[in-house]
Design an enzyme around this catalytic site. Structure first.
Site, PDB file in Angstrom:
ATOM      1  N   SER A 162       0.859  -1.196   0.000  1.00 28.04           N
ATOM      2  CA  SER A 162       0.000   0.000   0.000  1.00 28.04           C
ATOM      3  C   SER A 162       0.890   1.239   0.000  1.00 28.04           C
ATOM      4  O   SER A 162       2.008   1.204   0.538  1.00 28.04           O
ATOM      5  CB  SER A 162      -0.856   0.009   1.265  1.00 28.04           C
ATOM      6  OG  SER A 162      -1.476   1.261   1.422  1.00 28.04           O
ATOM      7  N   TYR A 219      -1.347  -0.836  10.347  1.00 30.91           N
ATOM      8  CA  TYR A 219      -1.572  -1.098   8.919  1.00 30.91           C
ATOM      9  C   TYR A 219      -0.337  -0.687   8.117  1.00 30.91           C
ATOM     10  O   TYR A 219       0.202  -1.476   7.335  1.00 30.91           O
ATOM     11  CB  TYR A 219      -2.815  -0.342   8.434  1.00 30.91           C
ATOM     12  CG  TYR A 219      -3.114  -0.547   6.958  1.00 30.91           C
ATOM     13  CD1 TYR A 219      -3.571  -1.776   6.494  1.00 30.91           C
ATOM     14  CD2 TYR A 219      -2.937   0.484   6.035  1.00 30.91           C
ATOM     15  CE1 TYR A 219      -3.847  -1.973   5.140  1.00 30.91           C
ATOM     16  CE2 TYR A 219      -3.210   0.303   4.689  1.00 30.91           C
ATOM     17  CZ  TYR A 219      -3.667  -0.931   4.244  1.00 30.91           C
ATOM     18  OH  TYR A 219      -3.924  -1.123   2.901  1.00 30.91           O
TER      19      TYR A 219
HETATM   20  N1  LIG Z   1      -8.652  -0.350  -1.582  1.00 33.37           N
HETATM   21  C1  LIG Z   1      -7.650   0.479  -1.379  1.00 33.37           C
HETATM   22  O1  LIG Z   1      -7.796   1.699  -1.442  1.00 33.37           O
HETATM   23  C2  LIG Z   1      -6.277  -0.078  -1.095  1.00 33.37           C
HETATM   24  C3  LIG Z   1      -5.196   0.817  -1.062  1.00 33.37           C
HETATM   25  C4  LIG Z   1      -3.935   0.326  -0.788  1.00 33.37           C
HETATM   26  C5  LIG Z   1      -3.745  -1.022  -0.584  1.00 33.37           C
HETATM   27  N2  LIG Z   1      -4.795  -1.869  -0.618  1.00 33.37           N
HETATM   28  C6  LIG Z   1      -4.542  -3.295  -0.371  1.00 33.37           C
HETATM   29  O2  LIG Z   1      -5.131  -4.068  -1.383  1.00 33.37           O
HETATM   30  C7  LIG Z   1      -5.488  -5.340  -0.870  1.00 33.37           C
HETATM   31  C8  LIG Z   1      -6.927  -5.655  -1.252  1.00 33.37           C
HETATM   32  O3  LIG Z   1      -7.757  -4.680  -0.665  1.00 33.37           O
HETATM   33  P1  LIG Z   1      -9.230  -4.387  -1.186  1.00 33.37           P
HETATM   34  O4  LIG Z   1      -9.445  -2.949  -0.967  1.00 33.37           O
HETATM   35  O5  LIG Z   1      -9.443  -4.953  -2.519  1.00 33.37           O
HETATM   36  O6  LIG Z   1     -10.085  -5.198  -0.085  1.00 33.37           O
HETATM   37  P2  LIG Z   1     -11.580  -5.711  -0.099  1.00 33.37           P
HETATM   38  O7  LIG Z   1     -12.357  -5.144  -1.234  1.00 33.37           O
HETATM   39  O8  LIG Z   1     -12.094  -5.494   1.273  1.00 33.37           O
HETATM   40  O9  LIG Z   1     -11.425  -7.295  -0.371  1.00 33.37           O
HETATM   41  C9  LIG Z   1     -10.787  -8.079   0.569  1.00 33.37           C
HETATM   42  C10 LIG Z   1     -10.756  -9.521   0.098  1.00 33.37           C
HETATM   43  O10 LIG Z   1     -10.022 -10.272   1.041  1.00 33.37           O
HETATM   44  C11 LIG Z   1     -10.843 -11.278   1.648  1.00 33.37           C
HETATM   45  N3  LIG Z   1     -10.505 -11.317   3.056  1.00 33.37           N
HETATM   46  C12 LIG Z   1     -10.582 -10.302   3.954  1.00 33.37           C
HETATM   47  N4  LIG Z   1     -10.160 -10.716   5.145  1.00 33.37           N
HETATM   48  C13 LIG Z   1      -9.796 -12.009   5.006  1.00 33.37           C
HETATM   49  C14 LIG Z   1      -9.276 -12.986   5.876  1.00 33.37           C
HETATM   50  N5  LIG Z   1      -9.080 -12.722   7.170  1.00 33.37           N
HETATM   51  N6  LIG Z   1      -9.009 -14.222   5.407  1.00 33.37           N
HETATM   52  C15 LIG Z   1      -9.225 -14.518   4.113  1.00 33.37           C
HETATM   53  N7  LIG Z   1      -9.701 -13.632   3.226  1.00 33.37           N
HETATM   54  C16 LIG Z   1     -10.001 -12.398   3.676  1.00 33.37           C
HETATM   55  C17 LIG Z   1     -12.277 -10.808   1.390  1.00 33.37           C
HETATM   56  O11 LIG Z   1     -13.186 -11.894   1.280  1.00 33.37           O
HETATM   57  P3  LIG Z   1     -13.991 -12.467   2.553  1.00 33.37           P
HETATM   58  O12 LIG Z   1     -14.487 -11.272   3.288  1.00 33.37           O
HETATM   59  O13 LIG Z   1     -15.031 -13.376   2.047  1.00 33.37           O
HETATM   60  O14 LIG Z   1     -12.955 -13.211   3.282  1.00 33.37           O
HETATM   61  C18 LIG Z   1     -12.129 -10.163   0.018  1.00 33.37           C
HETATM   62  O15 LIG Z   1     -12.108 -11.136  -0.983  1.00 33.37           O
HETATM   63  C19 LIG Z   1      -5.246  -5.271   0.636  1.00 33.37           C
HETATM   64  O16 LIG Z   1      -4.035  -5.877   0.945  1.00 33.37           O
HETATM   65  C20 LIG Z   1      -5.159  -3.792   0.923  1.00 33.37           C
HETATM   66  O17 LIG Z   1      -4.355  -3.503   2.040  1.00 33.37           O
HETATM   67  C21 LIG Z   1      -6.057  -1.432  -0.864  1.00 33.37           C
END
Ligand SMILES: NC(=O)c1ccc[n+]([C@@H]2O[C@H](COP(=O)([O-])OP(=O)(O)OC[C@H]3O[C@@H](n4cnc5c(N)ncnc54)[C@H](OP(=O)(O)O)[C@@H]3O)[C@@H](O)[C@H]2O)c1
Length: 338
Positions: free
Chosen positions: A209, A222
């Site tokens: 991130s 985080y």
């Molecule tokens: N979105 C942003 O702005 C952003 C920015 C910087 C970095 N990131 C990084 O990008 C990555 C993805 O983020 P996202 O925003 O796409 O998240 P998201 O939309 O909340 O999706 C999270 C995914 O991970 C699964 N998940 C969550 N907790 C879990 C657990 N304990 N065990 C197994 N699976 C789990 C969820 O499915 P279930 O709930 O069914 O398990 C879902 O498929 C993360 O590492 C985040 O830190 C995101």
């Protein structure tokens, strides 16, 4: 004066004038070199941006991930960025292993992918907040698959910005976030990398991130876990480049997902599909990337701006979000009392 004897006073005056001329010339040279250096750096960044975000996709400059292996494994694959990686790798004809917590969501996304892209899928339901004990089962499930790409995407964050000791249920939150954000990427790499090294090809993509680019007050844990992901990927790349392995560290700013709680796209906030399309165009070209043009511009500004300014802006923003959260909690508590 010509040919006359030099007095100590005139010698000193001559010396002073020489030093002053030398100083102004030296300053002019230093100034010109600094401007030249910054201009060259800027020009190179612009050219790199054009290569990555304009030319890469039409010219197919990025690594052909299908050639690295028949399967890709994506953690956190049922929503947001992970789901977009699963869909876009399937679009390239790669079979997909989806790993997340909720079996029903996994089965639905797997079904969607099989129908739309005519590839095979496999699902593994697991909770990555758990410890090392879950990886034996994952290893068994992955045995025999020719895995060319691993996307270490799963991650959790704060539900709102908070001071370390005031995080709700902090004793549970600490191991949960460390396991989900750091243990998962480390252990998944440990499981998948040996096969890649044996075949002398593979790509490991770590979704870190932009929060990991500088310490993140009020999201301290985080940001700290995301630095780990970034450093892990960067060092691993140096260790395994000679074995034919690509390790990429991706550092997104905001993307519209459940985790970010941002619903609407904007110039600086793409949706997961747009973001991943761009990020995939950088694999094999950039070892460490913010993933898309608008995020790379933000990354560039972050690096140029003084740290105190970053903390001022981020601190103000996060303290405001925290205050809004407490106001909302108070309103809800009052409603319950009525
Ligand atoms: N979105 C942003 O702005 C952003 C920015 C910087 C970095 N990131 C990084 O990008 C990555 C993805 O983020 P996202 O925003 O796409 O998240 P998201 O939309 O909340 O999706 C999270 C995914 O991970 C699964 N998940 C969550 N907790 C879990 C657990 N304990 N065990 C197994 N699976 C789990 C969820 O499915 P279930 O709930 O069914 O398990 C879902 O498929 C993360 O590492 C985040 O830190 C995101």
């Amino acid at each position: 004066m010509l040919g006359g004897p030099l007095t100590p006073e005139s010698k000193m005056a001559g010396l002073r004038s020489f030093i002053s001329q030398f100083n102004s010339q030296a300053l002019a040279i230093i100034g010109a070199l600094t401007v030249g250096y910054i201009s060259l750096k800027l020009l190179l960044s612009v050219l790199r941006g054009i290569k990555l975000y304009v030319l890469s996709r039409p010219l197919g400059l990025a690594t052909n991930l299908k050639k690295l292996g028949a399967w890709a494994v994506i953690t956190g694959a049922t929503d947001g960025i992970g789901k977009a990686y699963a869909q876009q790798l399937a679009e390239k004809g790669i079979n997909i292993v989806l790993i997340s917590r909720t079996l029903e969501k996994l089965q639905n996304v797997a079904q969607e992918i099989e129908t739309q892209y005519k590839v095979k899928t496999k699902v593994i339901a697991v909770d990555f907040t758990k410890g090392v004990e879950i990886y034996e089962e994952i290893e068994k499930e992955l045995k025999g698959l020719e895995i060319g790409t691993l996307v270490n995407n799963v991650g959790m964050s704060y539900s709102y910005p908070e001071y370390f000791l005031e995080i709700p249920n902090v004793e549970k939150f600490i191991p949960d976030i460390i396991n989900c954000n750091t243990l998962a990427c480390t252990m998944m790499t440990k499981v998948v990398l040996p096969g890649m090294v044996e075949r002398r090809k593979g790509a490991v993509i770590n979704i870190s991130s932009a929060s990991g680019m500088l310490p993140g007050p009020l999201t301290t844990l985080y940001a700290a876990t995301k630095v780990y992901m970034d450093f892990f990927a960067r060092a691993l790349q140096i260790e395994y480049a000679s074995k034919g392995i690509i390790v990429q560290s991706v550092l997104p700013f905001f993307v519209t997902t459940k985790l970010s709680r941002i619903r609407h796209t904007s110039l600086f906030t793409p949706n997961p599909t747009q973001y991943v399309r761009s990020a995939l165009g950088t694999v094999g070209l950039e070892q460490r990337t913010n993933g898309c043009l608008s995020h790379s511009i933000q990354g560039y500004i972050n690096e140029l701006a003084p740290e105190w300014l970053y903390y001022l802006v981020q601190g103000t923003m996060f303290r405001n979000v925290r205050a809004l959260h407490y106001k909302k909690m108070q309103r809800e508590a009052k409603k319950k009392e009525q």
